[in-house]
Design a protein around this motif. Structure first.
Motif, mmCIF file in Angstrom:
data_model
loop_
_atom_site.group_PDB
_atom_site.id
_atom_site.type_symbol
_atom_site.label_atom_id
_atom_site.label_comp_id
_atom_site.label_asym_id
_atom_site.label_seq_id
_atom_site.Cartn_x
_atom_site.Cartn_y
_atom_site.Cartn_z
ATOM 1 N N VAL A 85 8.486 5.597 4.109
ATOM 2 C CA VAL A 85 8.458 7.048 3.965
ATOM 3 C C VAL A 85 9.430 7.694 4.952
ATOM 4 O O VAL A 85 10.223 8.576 4.591
ATOM 5 C CB VAL A 85 7.036 7.590 4.183
ATOM 6 N N ILE A 86 9.381 7.268 6.216
ATOM 7 C CA ILE A 86 10.271 7.846 7.220
ATOM 8 C C ILE A 86 11.732 7.554 6.889
ATOM 9 O O ILE A 86 12.606 8.411 7.058
ATOM 10 C CB ILE A 86 9.908 7.328 8.625
ATOM 11 N N THR A 87 12.007 6.355 6.393
ATOM 12 C CA THR A 87 13.385 6.014 6.024
ATOM 13 C C THR A 87 13.909 6.959 4.952
ATOM 14 O O THR A 87 15.059 7.430 5.025
ATOM 15 C CB THR A 87 13.453 4.562 5.526
ATOM 16 N N LEU A 88 13.095 7.274 3.965
ATOM 17 C CA LEU A 88 13.522 8.195 2.916
ATOM 18 C C LEU A 88 13.698 9.612 3.456
ATOM 19 O O LEU A 88 14.609 10.335 3.040
ATOM 20 C CB LEU A 88 12.516 8.184 1.775
ATOM 21 N N LEU A 89 12.837 10.027 4.384
ATOM 22 C CA LEU A 89 13.009 11.342 4.996
ATOM 23 C C LEU A 89 14.327 11.420 5.766
ATOM 24 O O LEU A 89 15.009 12.455 5.759
ATOM 25 C CB LEU A 89 11.836 11.647 5.931
ATOM 26 N N VAL A 90 14.704 10.319 6.428
ATOM 27 C CA VAL A 90 15.986 10.275 7.126
ATOM 28 C C VAL A 90 17.136 10.447 6.145
ATOM 29 O O VAL A 90 18.060 11.236 6.361
ATOM 30 C CB VAL A 90 16.134 8.945 7.900
ATOM 31 N N LEU A 91 17.091 9.707 5.045
ATOM 32 C CA LEU A 91 18.181 9.757 4.067
ATOM 33 C C LEU A 91 18.275 11.125 3.401
ATOM 34 O O LEU A 91 19.376 11.579 3.052
ATOM 35 C CB LEU A 91 17.974 8.671 3.002
ATOM 36 N N ASP A 92 17.149 11.788 3.231
ATOM 37 C CA ASP A 92 17.150 13.084 2.544
ATOM 38 C C ASP A 92 17.569 14.240 3.452
ATOM 39 O O ASP A 92 17.776 15.354 2.972
ATOM 40 C CB ASP A 92 15.772 13.371 1.947
ATOM 41 N N MET A 100 0.828 -1.203 0.000
ATOM 42 C CA MET A 100 0.000 0.000 0.000
ATOM 43 C C MET A 100 0.867 1.259 0.000
ATOM 44 O O MET A 100 0.544 2.256 -0.657
ATOM 45 C CB MET A 100 -0.920 -0.005 1.217
ATOM 46 N N SER A 101 1.995 1.220 0.714
ATOM 47 C CA SER A 101 2.906 2.360 0.726
ATOM 48 C C SER A 101 3.419 2.649 -0.679
ATOM 49 O O SER A 101 3.504 3.808 -1.099
ATOM 50 C CB SER A 101 4.081 2.084 1.667
ATOM 51 N N GLY A 102 3.758 1.597 -1.409
ATOM 52 C CA GLY A 102 4.211 1.788 -2.780
ATOM 53 C C GLY A 102 3.121 2.347 -3.671
ATOM 54 O O GLY A 102 3.397 3.185 -4.552
ATOM 55 N N ARG A 103 1.889 1.917 -3.464
ATOM 56 C CA ARG A 103 0.767 2.420 -4.261
ATOM 57 C C ARG A 103 0.512 3.901 -3.977
ATOM 58 O O ARG A 103 0.077 4.646 -4.867
ATOM 59 C CB ARG A 103 -0.493 1.623 -3.938
ATOM 60 N N MET A 104 0.775 4.349 -2.761
ATOM 61 C CA MET A 104 0.509 5.734 -2.382
ATOM 62 C C MET A 104 1.646 6.680 -2.772
ATOM 63 O O MET A 104 1.473 7.895 -2.723
ATOM 64 C CB MET A 104 0.264 5.820 -0.870
ATOM 65 N N ALA A 105 2.797 6.113 -3.155
ATOM 66 C CA ALA A 105 3.957 6.940 -3.485
ATOM 67 C C ALA A 105 3.643 7.868 -4.650
ATOM 68 O O ALA A 105 3.131 7.441 -5.688
ATOM 69 C CB ALA A 105 5.146 6.055 -3.851
ATOM 70 N N GLY A 106 3.921 9.159 -4.479
ATOM 71 C CA GLY A 106 3.674 10.143 -5.521
ATOM 72 C C GLY A 106 2.229 10.591 -5.605
ATOM 73 O O GLY A 106 1.911 11.494 -6.392
ATOM 74 N N ARG A 107 1.351 9.992 -4.835
ATOM 75 C CA ARG A 107 -0.075 10.349 -4.851
ATOM 76 C C ARG A 107 -0.516 10.991 -3.540
ATOM 77 O O ARG A 107 -1.407 11.846 -3.540
ATOM 78 C CB ARG A 107 -0.930 9.102 -5.102
ATOM 79 N N VAL A 108 0.067 10.531 -2.454
ATOM 80 C CA VAL A 108 -0.298 11.020 -1.127
ATOM 81 C C VAL A 108 0.940 11.634 -0.495
ATOM 82 O O VAL A 108 2.038 11.057 -0.572
ATOM 83 C CB VAL A 108 -0.828 9.871 -0.241
ATOM 84 N N ALA A 109 0.800 12.792 0.115
ATOM 85 C CA ALA A 109 1.934 13.448 0.763
ATOM 86 C C ALA A 109 2.519 12.538 1.837
ATOM 87 O O ALA A 109 1.776 11.857 2.560
ATOM 88 C CB ALA A 109 1.488 14.766 1.387
ATOM 89 N N PRO A 110 3.853 12.476 1.951
ATOM 90 C CA PRO A 110 4.474 11.615 2.960
ATOM 91 C C PRO A 110 3.924 11.836 4.361
ATOM 92 O O PRO A 110 3.715 10.887 5.112
ATOM 93 C CB PRO A 110 5.959 12.011 2.871
#
Length: 408
Positions: free
Chosen positions: A332-339, A273-283
């Motif tokens: 989502v949180i993991t990507l926010l950490v990396l960014d 579901m997280s992958g389906r929401m990517a780019g469609r729903v704000a993190p």
């Protein structure tokens, strides 16, 4: 993002996801495949239960310690060399385990396994963000989580079959074969995602300053707490499975696998579901959805255990739905950490993994033994750990409202 992304990985994204997930699965496989062989190893090497426990503790300590450095080394030397070196050392250590003439040597080689096994999952997170923009990176991270979720189901079955039909050494020869296969696959297929001009200097002072800057960054600390601590609200029940499933739910050991399958389905469903929401729903919204689900489940779990006698018909459901909520928000949180630190994604991944490993160790060594014999206390501990993550996210949300606001 790597400037040559269109040509850096020529295959489909799901193929890269499988490769990176396999690298991450090496850690769980190193634990779950050899646990069924405990009695045979103890008999063959004349080891006490305490010494057998040390083979596990040595691995976990090595894994947590080296998690601090895998990503940082990849920031300086590149992603591929660190992964290949880790796999090479793990291969030799696995063969050493199989050839160990005594329990002391087995503990030594298990330590080396732990020191080398974490490179795959730590560096894989940085590779994903190197190669893809945020929305695509979230999709790949979600796919990795889906495939990674299979490991806890497969590893005990493989280890159990090997232990039943072959000598105990076969478990470690199996790990040797897996790591050799992965080494050649990575050498042949995995692109170098960090160009030389973007690498960090190999200098102790520079490295220590990087750790200090990240550790003193409140956004990094809060994001790491928001992802790592809630996991233990679910992990507690996995660690306490013999007591929770056998003592409280009165299941036979042969029936335990249903609990693990349900949890794996929750993790895989949330990651999908997280992958389906990517780019469609704000993190930020996606993280909120995950926390709402987790909070609802831990409260339901606590109230139900306070009011009713635990029963197999309902006691596993809140934990499995909780795992769905956790997997929905953690990519989502993991990507926010990396960014937060694009120039030091490897170090950020290392520190995130280290914090998670230390939290897991604390729960395994302290919390689980204290609460495992009472379902009310287990539910209370689960709620408290989830609230730590929720408090971290709520404070972060109010202090830095711009984080995760926009759809990538």
């Amino acid at each position: 993002m790597h400037p040559d992304t269109p040509t850096a990985w020529r295959g489909p994204r799901w193929a890269l996801s499988i490769l990176l997930a396999l690298l991450g699965m090496l850690g769980p496989f190193s634990i779950d495949t050899y646990l069924p062989a405990f009695p045979a190893i103890a008999h063959a090497l004349q080891a006490t239960p305490a010494q057998m426990q040390q083979t596990l503790s040595a691995y976990l300590f090595g894994f947590a310690f080296m998690a601090l450095f895998h990503g940082s080394l990849s920031d300086s030397f590149g992603r591929r060399p660190v992964v290949l070196a880790g796999l090479g050392i793990f291969t030799l250590a696995s063969a050493g385990c199989a050839l160990s003439p005594s329990i002391g040597w087995l503990i030594f080689f298990r330590t080396i396994q732990g020191l080398s096994a974490g490179g795959g999952i730590v560096v894989a997170r940085a590779v994903i963000r190197d190669l893809f923009p945020p929305a695509q990176a979230q999709q790949v991270m979600s796919q990795v989580t889906i495939f990674f979720g299979i490991a806890p189901a497969i590893a005990p079955m493989v280890g159990g079959w090997l232990s039943e039909h072959l000598p105990w050494e076969s478990v470690f020869w199996f790990l040797t074969a897996v790591s050799v296969t992965l080494w050649f696959t990575v050498w042949r297929l995995l692109p170098e995602s960090l160009p030389a001009r973007q690498r960090q200097p190999v200098h102790l002072g520079h490295l220590l300053r990087g750790y200090w800057q990240l550790g003193a960054n409140p956004r990094f600390v809060l994001l790491t707490l928001a992802s790592g601590v809630p996991f233990n609200a679910m992990f507690l029940y996995i660690l306490a499975a013999p007591a929770f499933l056998g003592e409280h739910l009165h299941l036979a050991p042969g029936q335990f696998f249903w609990f693990f399958i349900l949890n794996i389905m929750g993790i895989m469903g949330g990651a999908w579901m997280s992958g389906r929401m990517a780019g469609r729903v704000a993190p930020k919204r996606q993280i909120r959805h995950g926390f709402v689900i987790m909070l609802a489940m831990v409260l339901t779990n606590l109230v139900a255990n306070l009011l009713f006698t635990p029963d197999v018909s309902w006691a596993m459901v809140p934990i499995c739905v909780f795992s769905f909520g956790w997997a929905l928000m953690v990519p989502v949180i993991t990507l926010l950490v990396l960014d937060l630190v694009p120039e030091r994604r490897g170090m950020a991944s290392s520190l995130q993994a280290f914090v998670g490993s230390m939290a897991n160790g604390l729960v395994a060594g302290v919390v689980a033994p204290l609460v495992m014999h009472s379902t009310e206390w287990m539910a209370t501990a689960s709620l408290l750990m989830m609230l730590v993550g929720l408090a971290a996210w709520v404070y972060l949300h109010h202090r830095w409202p711009e984080i995760g606001r926009n759809v990538a």
